[in-house]
Every structure is written in C-alpha cells, then in structure tokens.
Write a protein that holds these residues in place. Sequence first.
Motif, short mmCIF file in Angstrom:
data_model
loop_
_atom_site.label_atom_id
_atom_site.label_comp_id
_atom_site.label_asym_id
_atom_site.label_seq_id
_atom_site.Cartn_x
_atom_site.Cartn_y
_atom_site.Cartn_z
N LYS A 93 -6.71 3.52 -12.67
CA LYS A 93 -7.27 4.33 -13.75
C LYS A 93 -6.63 3.91 -15.07
N SER A 94 -7.22 4.32 -16.17
CA SER A 94 -6.66 3.87 -17.45
C SER A 94 -5.28 4.46 -17.73
N ASP A 95 -4.92 5.53 -17.03
CA ASP A 95 -3.56 6.05 -17.20
C ASP A 95 -2.56 5.32 -16.31
N GLY A 96 -3.03 4.38 -15.54
CA GLY A 96 -2.14 3.59 -14.70
C GLY A 96 -2.14 3.99 -13.23
N THR A 97 -2.76 5.09 -12.89
CA THR A 97 -2.76 5.52 -11.49
C THR A 97 -3.54 4.52 -10.64
N LEU A 98 -2.89 4.04 -9.60
CA LEU A 98 -3.54 3.05 -8.74
C LEU A 98 -4.68 3.70 -7.95
N THR A 99 -5.78 2.97 -7.84
CA THR A 99 -6.90 3.47 -7.03
C THR A 99 -7.14 2.59 -5.81
N ALA A 100 -6.81 1.30 -5.90
CA ALA A 100 -7.05 0.41 -4.77
C ALA A 100 -6.18 -0.83 -4.88
N MET A 101 -5.71 -1.29 -3.73
CA MET A 101 -4.91 -2.52 -3.70
C MET A 101 -5.42 -3.38 -2.54
N GLN A 102 -5.59 -4.64 -2.83
CA GLN A 102 -6.08 -5.53 -1.79
C GLN A 102 -5.29 -6.83 -1.81
N ALA A 103 -4.97 -7.32 -0.60
CA ALA A 103 -4.24 -8.58 -0.51
C ALA A 103 -4.73 -9.39 0.68
N TRP A 104 -4.71 -10.69 0.49
CA TRP A 104 -4.86 -11.62 1.60
C TRP A 104 -3.73 -12.63 1.46
N ILE A 105 -2.96 -12.79 2.53
CA ILE A 105 -1.83 -13.71 2.46
C ILE A 105 -1.83 -14.62 3.68
N GLY A 106 -1.80 -15.91 3.44
CA GLY A 106 -1.70 -16.87 4.54
C GLY A 106 -0.31 -17.47 4.58
N TYR A 107 0.30 -17.45 5.75
CA TYR A 107 1.64 -18.02 5.94
C TYR A 107 1.55 -19.28 6.79
N GLU A 108 2.19 -20.33 6.34
CA GLU A 108 2.34 -21.50 7.20
C GLU A 108 3.44 -21.22 8.21
N ALA A 109 3.11 -21.39 9.49
CA ALA A 109 4.09 -21.13 10.54
C ALA A 109 4.90 -22.37 10.86
N GLY A 110 4.43 -23.52 10.39
CA GLY A 110 5.01 -24.76 10.89
C GLY A 110 4.32 -25.12 12.20
N ALA A 111 5.00 -25.87 13.03
CA ALA A 111 4.36 -26.47 14.20
C ALA A 111 4.10 -25.51 15.35
N PHE A 112 4.68 -24.33 15.30
CA PHE A 112 4.49 -23.34 16.38
C PHE A 112 4.23 -21.99 15.73
N PRO A 113 3.52 -21.10 16.43
CA PRO A 113 3.25 -19.78 15.85
C PRO A 113 4.55 -19.05 15.52
N GLY A 114 4.48 -18.14 14.55
CA GLY A 114 5.65 -17.32 14.30
C GLY A 114 6.10 -17.23 12.86
N GLY A 115 5.19 -17.42 11.92
CA GLY A 115 5.54 -17.16 10.51
C GLY A 115 5.71 -15.66 10.31
#
Lengths: 749, 160, 81
Positions: A308-330
Amino acid sequence: MSEALDTREYKVIGSRVVRPDGIDKVTGRAAFGADLNLPGMLLGVVLRSPHAHARIKSIDTSKAQAMDGVYAVITGADFPNASETEDPALSANVMAREKVLYHGHAVAAVAATSMAIANAAAAAIEVDYEPLKPVLSLDEAMADGATIIDEQLRTAGADEASDTPTNVAQFMRLDRGDVEQGFAEADVIVEGEFATPTVHQGYIEPHACVATINEGGQANVWCSTQGHFDVRSLAAKVLKINVADLRVTASEIGGGFGGKTTIYLEPVAIVMSGKARRPVKMTMTREEVFRASGPASATKSRIKIGAKSDGTLTAMQAWIGYEAGAFPGGPLAPGLMCVFAPYNAPNFLIEGVDVLVNKPKVAAYRAPGAPQAMYAGECMMDELARKLKIDPIDLRILNAVEEGSTATYGPKFKAIGFKACLEAAKAHPNYTRQLAEGEGRGIAAGFWFNAGMQSSAEVHVNENGTVTVIEGNPDIGGSRASMALMAAEELGIPYEQIRVIVADTESAGYTNVTGGSRVTFATGMAVIQASRDIITQLKERAAATWGIEEELVEWEDGHAVPKPGVNADVQPLSLADIAGNAGRTGGPILGRASLNARGAGPGFSVNLADVKIDRETGKVDVTRFTAIQDAGKAIHPSYVEGQMQGGAAQGIGWALNEEYIYDADGVMENAGFLDYRVPVASDLPMIDTQIIEIPNPTHPYGVRGVGETPIVAPLAAVANAVRDATGIRISELPLSPPRVLEALDAAEE
Amino acid sequence: MSRTHVTTTVNGERREFLCEPQQSLLDVLRDELQLTGTKEGCATGDCGACSVMLDDRLVCSCLVLGVEAEAKSIDTIEGIATDEGLHPLQEKFLEHAALQCGVCTPGFIVAAKALLDQNPDPDEQQIRYWLAGNLCRCTGYDKIIRAVQDAAQTMRGEAS
Amino acid sequence: MARVFIPDHLASVTDNVREVEVMASTFRELVQKLDERFPGAAEAIMGKVAVAIDGDIIHDPFLDPLEADSEVHFLHRIEGG
Ligand code: FES
Ligand code: FES
C-alpha cells in the motif's frame, strides 16, 4: 528439552574472560588437522578429474603400484558400492565410480613415504575418460534438452510426478493467502531479478586428517572437522563399517563455516591405511579445497513485492534457484524459509528449485541458503522504500515480525529482537552521520533460525574442587570459554577453576555438529544441566557430612549452606571442601546431561554499510560498517562481536569480490587466494557492533545462536549502499570493479 | 633423491636437517623440525599463515626453500614467548579475543611483531597494510587491529 | 485439539487438506492419528521432517507433548553451517 528462563543477576556470564585454550593458540602449540605426525606415517594424495563431466572407461594403477615407496593405490573399486551404502551421493562424492561429475572429483588415491613420491605415483595412474558435455549453470541445467547429469534423478516435491530424467532435484513451495489478490490490492509493486555466484567458505586451514586402521578393522581418525561424531557416522556409511570400530578425534579446527560438516579425505585415508597397514595422513592443498570441497550455491532469483502507499505489504513473491553442484542437496529449504521471514505478508508465494550442475557438491556455508535469498529480498525491500519514499528502516519497522507474528515458514514467533534491532539501527549515530561526496549508505536485515539438536556434557569434580567439563563440540571460535563461563555461573566458582575438554567420540557423549549456531545454546544447556546435576550431589554430600536432611541444604555462591531458618550449627562447605571429602561421602562426584534441545531462538540482525566508489576503476570500498544483532544473551560478548564482525567480513567479500570463475569446460580459473579474493585487513574498516539482548525464552540464560545470522545481511546492505551511491541497481554479485565500472559507463551513455 | 644437509639457527638454537631440493622452509619446519606452530594455508604465498622471520626479514616460509636457510637465522611463533612469559602481542591477542579458530594467529603474531619491532607506533592504516598479507577468515580483522594497537602501546611503556 | 498445519510439500499426502484438528497428547500420537485419516502420513513425516510445536522448532520430534490448544507446523529440517 527446554528450560524456563532465569532472570538472575549474573556473576560471570557476560564477562570477557580469556579463553582456556588461548595460550596454546598464540604460542603455536595447538594441534590442528595437519599437525599430527605418527611413527611410520605415510602421506596420501588424491588424483582428481581433469574433466567436469566424463565417463570413466578404465583406470590403470599398475605403474603407480610398482613405484618404490608406494604403499597403497586405491580407486572407487576399493570402496563398497555407492548405491549399496546409506548415502550414495556422499559415497560417490568421496570417490568417483562410473562417472566424474566435476573438475576435481576424486578418482584415485595414493599413499607413499613422501609427498614427492605420492604425487609422482598419482601422476602415473592412467585414467581413460570419455568426456561428456558439462552443465555449468542453472539456465543450462533447466533448459529443454539439457544434458542430464544423473539419469536416475527425478524431481522431488514436484506437483506432477514425472518419470522423465531431469537435473532438477527438488521443487519446493511455501504459500499463504492469495498472492494475485495481494498484488491487485497493492498501490506499488517492485520486481527484480538477481544472481549470486558460487563462493567458498574460505577457512584458512585446509582439510586434513590422519587415519590408522588395524587388522581387526578398528580405525582411529584424527581430523579437522566441525563434528567428529558426524565424521564417524558418515565415514561408517561410506565404508559400511560399524561406528563402534571407528574412533574419531577432532583436532583444533582452523575455520569451517559449515564447510567442515561433511567428509572428503577421511574414508580415503582409512582405506589406504588398511592397505598399507600404516598410518596415513592426508591434507588438501588450497587448490583442492577450492576445486573439491563444498562451496556455497550460486543462485538466480526473482522477487516481486506489493505494498500500500503507506508501506504496508500486501503480497510477496519469490522464485529462487540453487545450484546443488554434482549431487542433490543445495540449501533450498532454508533459503525459501528465510527470504521473507522478517516480514508480515498477508499473501505470499515462495517457490524454488535445487538443481544439479557439474560443479563440486555444495556444502553448508554459514546460514546456508539465507545470504543468497535475503540478498535478493532485501534489495527489493530497498527498492520498495525508494519507490514509496519511505525511510528503509521505517518500512521494515512497519512490516516487521514480532512476538506472536506467524513466520512465513509456519510457526508463530516467540520473543524475537527484530524490531529492537531496527530501532537500534535507526538510533545509531552511523545511520544519521553525514555521508561524504560520492558515498552511499545501505541497510539490510538478516535472519537465521538457529538450531538445537543433540548434545551431551559431563562435569567432573576434581579432588581440589576444580572442575573439568567434557563435551563433544570442536571449539571453532571460543566455545570452551562459553562452556566454562556457564559452568562457573551455575557452580558459583571462579571461571579459572574450570577446564573444558573437547573429547573424542569414545570419550564424550554423542553430540551433533558445531554448526547451526547451536553450541552455546544446546551444548551450553547440557553444561548447565550437568552442573545442576553436580549441585544436587553436592547438597547431598553436604547433608551427609552435616547429618541433616538434603532438603535443608542449598547451594549458594559456591558453597553448601543450611537453608535460611534451618537450625544447624555448621560452617558452609565449599566445593573444594566437599570434593576433598568425596571419598568418605560416596566417592567421586560426576554430573552429566544429555538432551535434544528444542526451541532454538531465531536470530535477527540489521546492518548498515557505507561505501565509496572509485569512478575511474569501479572499485567499491566499504568505509563504515555497523552490525546490530539480537544474541538473546551474550555469554562472552567479545566472541559474539567476533562472530558479527567475521560474518560481516565474509558477507562483504561475497558482495564485492568473491566468485568462482569457470571456463567453458567447467574448470575453475581462480582456485587460489590470489585470484579468489577474500577481504584482507586493508580492504575493511573497523566493524562496529551492537549486541541486542532479547532473551530466548527456551534457554535458561536466554541464549540464541549467533554464529550464522551475521553473514546474511551484509550482501544486501553493501548492494543497497552501492545503489545509493550510484543510483544504479546492479543485480548480480559480486559488485567487482569491472562490473561496477560497466554499469557506471552504461548509465552515462 | 639426494638430500642436502643444512645448518641453521632456529629460535636461537643451532639446528641441522636434511632436506630435499624442492622442499619449502615451511615443510622443513613442520615436517623435519617438528615446529608445527607455523601453519600452511595455501603454500603459494597468499595467506601469511606460514609467516616467519628469516634473518630478521618477514617471509612466507612456503615461498622459501629449505636449503636457503643454510647459515641463516629463523624465528618462528614457537620462539616468541620467553622465560618472562608471553609477548605483549600474545597477551593482547588473548585479551581482545583477536582469534576465533586461531589458525591464522601464529602468522599474525609473527608479522605484527615484525611491524612493531621496526615501527613502535603504527597507525591503523599502517597496521592494516602491513598485515594485508595475512588472511583471517574468522574475525573481520577488527579485534586483531585493536590487539596490535594495544600491544604497541604496552611495548612503548604506555598504560593501555 | 491441536491445530495442525500442513505445508505444501506434505499436501499431497493429505489430499490438499492444509489444516486439521487432532486430539493427541504427544507428537507420536498425533502422527498416528494423521496416518489413520491420511494413510501414508506417518511414512512421510516420521524421521523426515522437523516440527514446530507452539513456536519451538524440534529436529527429531517423537515423544514431545502437545497441549490441548497446541499449534503444530511441519517444516523442512534445518541444520545450518
Ligand atoms: S602458506 Fe605460505 S602464504 Fe599461505
Ligand atoms: S581466527 Fe580463524 S582464520 Fe583467523
């Protein structure tokens, strides 16, 4: 196990005592991983893959075997089948089998009477590779038709189960409310994309171990680790041996930051020791540390925030990709759980993936996953404040979580110090200090969960009333001092009368790793409980000595005294009095405690960074840095400040200079401290600290972990300062001179 | 491989050792003379953990060959405390909590002593530049700088 | 009755039910009851996830007591560095 908070005045807690292991560390006596030498000891080296991705067609070790002074040459064939072990990825990372998955992946090892011979023998091993196309970035790994690193891999956590091979090891989502609705209600929306590179913990001591194993299969390992019990269980899994046959002693440890919570050399040294029937010592070179231990994930992220214009958050969205390296587990889960954790958002959608690439298998690095995630999140909070023309601290205060708020990751917070840190930042002279021409100021918040988990402690009373504390966490930053302070506080005796021993796996009770910022919290709680166990016994002994009921005795200021009102004509008994008489009152006095600590207190921080930018070169200098953090209760304030300062320095390095640079074949081009540039003394200013103490209600003294939170906020604090100084948002780290210069030049055109 | 006989002085004592031509002074100190207080962080001259004095000159012992020590005098971390006790730098590192893991500490103390021996009153900037060859990954340097300043003051005979 | 919140990664086990109320006095009992209602829940939970009971994160939950009005959240396990 959790404890009621105690609100007494402390006698020694909070004082800046000299650490008990200090003299050995300033005189060169302290024995680190590479400092042990045994009679007849051989030196081992690892032969590493020259390819980032290749099939191993054959390995011929005959020439190496035939060399004088060579006692063992081993390959993957000398280990139990990776797929038949409890941890196939770990096993295959320790020694490659059919395929090598990154440049530097271990393929064989040699033990010989000298390094020169061992290196010559390793060079004489002939490996026939079929090179495969390496996958070197998230985008490449996730592209249609990407080269598949592991044919067996399927995406865990995907909405639709699929049987198609993929490089995406895991998908994860956190959500609440309706994020579309939240954006529809927003007056202002900011969006951005960010990238962070692969970085290394950069501990100064390379991995090192000495192993011996006898004909009966009983092994001893000495190594530099954050957790010798973990070395024992992990090595036992890789080698399929009984944990009872493996005794692990932790050396002094020259830094870890998460990177020494796993194993690399230990099983290799054990296998070679078995073949050679001699002790084998292995140490990594610095180059090997970079190429073949576990760095931290590179990431890509997208963030969108509505308010909102007073600064109150209304929504937050993120997409984050992590490189795990050669095996799963990032560190996907903690990263997603952290990214918006400091804020109340009625609607959010946080998604991310853990993705295989042909780089070393990542390991934990101080608040794993959080610095990358919160770098992106906190840069966008800064943009939001700019767009709304609201002070960035006020914007955060307006939306900050507090006691009773529901965290994005689920539970409600108990007492936390986020608002207190923000208010301290607002009031800090460094926030209002006039900036010089060309300088910029940035602020950012940091968050980390902190961990509890399992710990044990024993307290032994010596015959003269001195005390030995036995515990199982390698002392990576002064924890012996904290343990001694807590025992001294409980027992009411001087700190100097306490010794703390970090005992090996056969001498201390099981204890989880020195990590997760858990030692002062969880092991400290065990020390407190073991000390209380001692006090119960001391009161019994005093009661027996005096011939009165136990209930009539209390422990006060290091002495047994009759309770007020008890009519007993006796002198107070000191710990030394009771200890000296222990033989007559029931024998030696030992206290112990073991626990699984619940309720670790989340840690919040706020950092202020001032930077100056050289317009000619693009070089960014941090001119002032202020770290403010809630420690719950600082047991030893100097070591708490030290964690805050050290984390700040690592975070500044991550923001400004540090990165793995790869060539097109997946070979790291800067595998040394000359080109992988960690901050040196002349790069940094003094780092101002302010410890906030909002007690954690689940620890008797209110302790929260402090070790990891400090690295979370500096990335965005510095990036926001650069944004402030230049007017340009550079959305990829590091903010190294060429990148900054390019952005400045582009902006001028 | 033929080994060279080297005679040298280490921490004021005459020492002899046999060393391979390619062996560094660091390896000789650690492996032949069992002086493991000098640490290896990189073996390429980039971290300063191996700092020692060679004929009163501060060097990275990983960049010096063992054979170069012939007829020279070497001072290591093991020689800094005396019969009188710890050196003021050692005292002040402890007091200021200027070490966390402590693996960089021997190198810092040797390097800082070299600085204070030639400049008893360095300012912060001079200390930072002098110690720029010594990496510490734990402390962020703040407490190290303060310990060196405080030790300098003590050594100058001023109350801290 | 304890209020139990099901995160996205366990929603497939609970047929997308994201919040349930369960009468249980320990975590073990809670998981047993969840498993009766959503077969496979115990398998997906025990030893695999951490939990927060009334805000306290517990790494290896099992015997941990629940109050009548406890809030239970399942979490990914966090260890740290
Ligand atoms: S080991 Fe000599 S400078 Fe690093
Ligand atoms: S104290 Fe650990 S590297 Fe300096």
